[in-house]
Design an enzyme around this catalytic site. Structure first.
Site, PDB file in Angstrom:
ATOM      1  N   SER A 137       1.696  22.190  20.382  1.00 28.18           N
ATOM      2  CA  SER A 137       1.562  20.868  20.484  1.00 28.18           C
ATOM      3  C   SER A 137       2.549  20.376  21.265  1.00 28.18           C
ATOM      4  CB  SER A 137       1.597  19.991  19.157  1.00 28.18           C
ATOM      5  OG  SER A 137       1.933  18.741  19.475  1.00 28.18           O
ATOM      6  N   TYR A 150       6.812  18.381  11.918  1.00 23.98           N
ATOM      7  CA  TYR A 150       5.819  18.666  12.727  1.00 23.98           C
ATOM      8  C   TYR A 150       6.342  19.028  14.069  1.00 23.98           C
ATOM      9  CZ  TYR A 150       1.112  18.565  15.171  1.00 23.98           C
ATOM     10  OH  TYR A 150       0.473  18.899  15.991  1.00 23.98           O
TER      11      TYR A 150
HETATM   12  N1  NAP Z   1      -5.227  16.500  17.115  1.00 29.53           N
HETATM   13  C1  NAP Z   1      -4.339  16.444  17.814  1.00 29.53           C
HETATM   14  O1  NAP Z   1      -3.929  15.432  18.460  1.00 29.53           O
HETATM   15  C2  NAP Z   1      -3.408  17.605  18.120  1.00 29.53           C
HETATM   16  C3  NAP Z   1      -2.653  17.674  19.077  1.00 29.53           C
HETATM   17  C4  NAP Z   1      -1.754  18.750  19.353  1.00 29.53           C
HETATM   18  C5  NAP Z   1      -1.859  19.956  18.487  1.00 29.53           C
HETATM   19  N2  NAP Z   1      -2.680  19.880  17.566  1.00 29.53           N
HETATM   20  C6  NAP Z   1      -2.939  21.013  16.601  1.00 29.53           C
HETATM   21  O2  NAP Z   1      -4.175  21.511  16.573  1.00 29.53           O
HETATM   22  C7  NAP Z   1      -4.673  22.203  15.438  1.00 29.53           C
HETATM   23  C8  NAP Z   1      -5.762  21.808  15.002  1.00 29.53           C
HETATM   24  O3  NAP Z   1      -5.771  20.310  14.630  1.00 29.53           O
HETATM   25  P1  NAP Z   1      -6.826  19.255  14.609  1.00 29.53           P
HETATM   26  O4  NAP Z   1      -6.434  18.164  14.996  1.00 29.53           O
HETATM   27  O5  NAP Z   1      -8.023  20.041  15.006  1.00 29.53           O
HETATM   28  O6  NAP Z   1      -6.808  18.804  13.002  1.00 29.53           O
HETATM   29  P2  NAP Z   1      -7.713  18.710  11.892  1.00 29.53           P
HETATM   30  O7  NAP Z   1      -9.236  18.467  12.157  1.00 29.53           O
HETATM   31  O8  NAP Z   1      -7.209  18.152  10.695  1.00 29.53           O
HETATM   32  O9  NAP Z   1      -7.952  20.621  11.561  1.00 29.53           O
HETATM   33  C9  NAP Z   1      -7.120  21.137  10.733  1.00 29.53           C
HETATM   34  C10 NAP Z   1      -7.823  22.523  10.619  1.00 29.53           C
HETATM   35  O10 NAP Z   1      -6.617  23.359  10.079  1.00 29.53           O
HETATM   36  C11 NAP Z   1      -7.085  23.900   8.672  1.00 29.53           C
HETATM   37  N3  NAP Z   1      -5.992  23.906   7.583  1.00 29.53           N
HETATM   38  C12 NAP Z   1      -5.126  22.969   7.454  1.00 29.53           C
HETATM   39  N4  NAP Z   1      -4.310  23.810   6.509  1.00 29.53           N
HETATM   40  C13 NAP Z   1      -4.894  24.936   6.285  1.00 29.53           C
HETATM   41  C14 NAP Z   1      -4.454  25.903   5.399  1.00 29.53           C
HETATM   42  N5  NAP Z   1      -3.366  26.072   4.664  1.00 29.53           N
HETATM   43  N6  NAP Z   1      -4.994  27.201   5.318  1.00 29.53           N
HETATM   44  C15 NAP Z   1      -6.365  27.130   6.200  1.00 29.53           C
HETATM   45  N7  NAP Z   1      -6.687  26.132   7.135  1.00 29.53           N
HETATM   46  C16 NAP Z   1      -5.639  25.056   7.073  1.00 29.53           C
HETATM   47  C17 NAP Z   1      -8.104  22.781   7.972  1.00 29.53           C
HETATM   48  O11 NAP Z   1      -8.987  23.383   7.229  1.00 29.53           O
HETATM   49  P3  NAP Z   1      -9.983  22.792   6.143  1.00 29.53           P
HETATM   50  O12 NAP Z   1     -10.060  21.211   6.774  1.00 29.53           O
HETATM   51  O13 NAP Z   1     -10.794  23.523   5.833  1.00 29.53           O
HETATM   52  O14 NAP Z   1      -8.805  22.400   5.146  1.00 29.53           O
HETATM   53  C18 NAP Z   1      -8.978  22.481   9.581  1.00 29.53           C
HETATM   54  O15 NAP Z   1      -9.972  23.422   9.935  1.00 29.53           O
HETATM   55  C19 NAP Z   1      -3.325  22.160  14.481  1.00 29.53           C
HETATM   56  O16 NAP Z   1      -2.514  23.047  14.531  1.00 29.53           O
HETATM   57  C20 NAP Z   1      -2.605  20.809  15.055  1.00 29.53           C
HETATM   58  O17 NAP Z   1      -1.447  20.713  14.940  1.00 29.53           O
HETATM   59  C21 NAP Z   1      -3.317  18.608  17.312  1.00 29.53           C
END
Ligand code: NAP
Length: 251
Positions: A137, A150
């Site tokens: 991130s 985080y």
């Molecule tokens: N959104 C942003 O602005 C942003 C920015 C920078 C980086 N990121 C990174 O991008 C990645 C995806 O984030 P997102 O924004 O798409 O969030 P999200 O919609 O909340 O999705 C998170 C995903 O991770 C899975 N997950 C969480 N804990 C888990 C575990 N213990 N075992 C297996 N799967 C798990 C969830 O699965 P379930 O829902 O099935 O539990 C979900 O599929 C993350 O690493 C986040 O830190 C996001």
């Protein structure tokens, strides 16, 4: 062209969008997440684009289960690309982050990434081919008040991925670190502050896909946020700390 792709956290947000982005006739996607129902919805979207997929409810904190899943997926069809995407965030509710939350975030965002990447490496190096994408991130450029665990976990996987890239290059395996800014997903839907340059998960997936195809070491976007985040990491804490203390915090 990456044909056989494994994605963790494919049941939501960026992971789900990446699954659809890589879906094309002839492709096979191994999709992991915890929510079976949402995984099945993503698989239906993947099938509609002519790709095959398998879905597995996998908790990335379970090292043995993840290693078994990766082994089974790789034996079915050698993995071209593994995306360690699953992650969680959490706010501090105005106070210091609790020990429980700190450990919970590191368990998924750091140990969870190690659990995916470590069993992948020997499989790919053995055939001197493959690509590993680590979703960090822009928060990984600098420790952030309001999200210490985080930002710390994302900094750890960023630095580890960058080091691993140099290590594995001579063995024919590519490693790429992905550093998104604010992307509209359930993770950011919880934020009650204005998120600059917020972009859709679909657009983010397209940028990530292009960056991986070009084998860019660091895929940091969008550019304005990436520049500010990088500068905050480069400048002295004497300048940056007072500015960061003024930023709104995640609840
Ligand atoms: N959104 C942003 O602005 C942003 C920015 C920078 C980086 N990121 C990174 O991008 C990645 C995806 O984030 P997102 O924004 O798409 O969030 P999200 O919609 O909340 O999705 C998170 C995903 O991770 C899975 N997950 C969480 N804990 C888990 C575990 N213990 N075992 C297996 N799967 C798990 C969830 O699965 P379930 O829902 O099935 O539990 C979900 O599929 C993350 O690493 C986040 O830190 C996001």
């Amino acid at each position: 062209m990456n044909r056989v792709v494994l994605i963790t956290g494919a049941s939501s947000g960026i992971g789900a969008a990446l699954a659809v982005a890589y879906a094309r006739p002839g492709a096979h996607l191994s999709l992991g997440g915890r929510n079976q129902e949402r995984l099945a919805e993503v698989a239906a979207g993947v099938a509609a684009r002519g790709a095959a997929s398998s879905i597995d409810t996998i908790d990335v904190r379970d090292a043995t289960a993840v290693a078994d899943w990766i082994a089974a997926s790789d034996q079915r069809a050698p993995l071209d690309l593994v995306i360690a995407n699953a992650g969680i965030s959490g706010g501090t509710h105005g106070g210091p982050e609790t020990p429980e939350q700190t450990r919970a975030i590191f368990a998924v965002n750091l140990d969870g990434v190690l659990n995916v990447v470590l069993p992948t490496v020997p499989r790919m190096t053995a055939r001197r081919r493959g690509q590993i994408a680590i979703i960090s991130s822009l928060a990984g450029y600098r420790g952030l008040p309001g999200a210490p665990a985080y930002s710390g976990s994302k900094a750890a996987v960023r630095a580890w991925g960058e080091g691993l890239r140099g290590d594995l290059l001579p063995q024919g395996v590519k490693v790429n670190v992905v550093m998104p800014g604010f992307i509209k997903t359930p993770m950011t839907d919880a934020n009650r502050f204005t998120m600059p340059f917020l972009m859709s998960a679909e657009r983010a997936a397209a940028i990530i896909q292009r960056g991986l195809a070009a084998d860019r070491a660091r895929i940091a976007f969008p550019l304005p946020t990436a520049f500010v985040a990088w500068a905050m990491g480069a400048l002295s804490p004497a300048i940056v700390d007072p500015l960061l203390r003024m930023l709104p915090k995640k609840n």
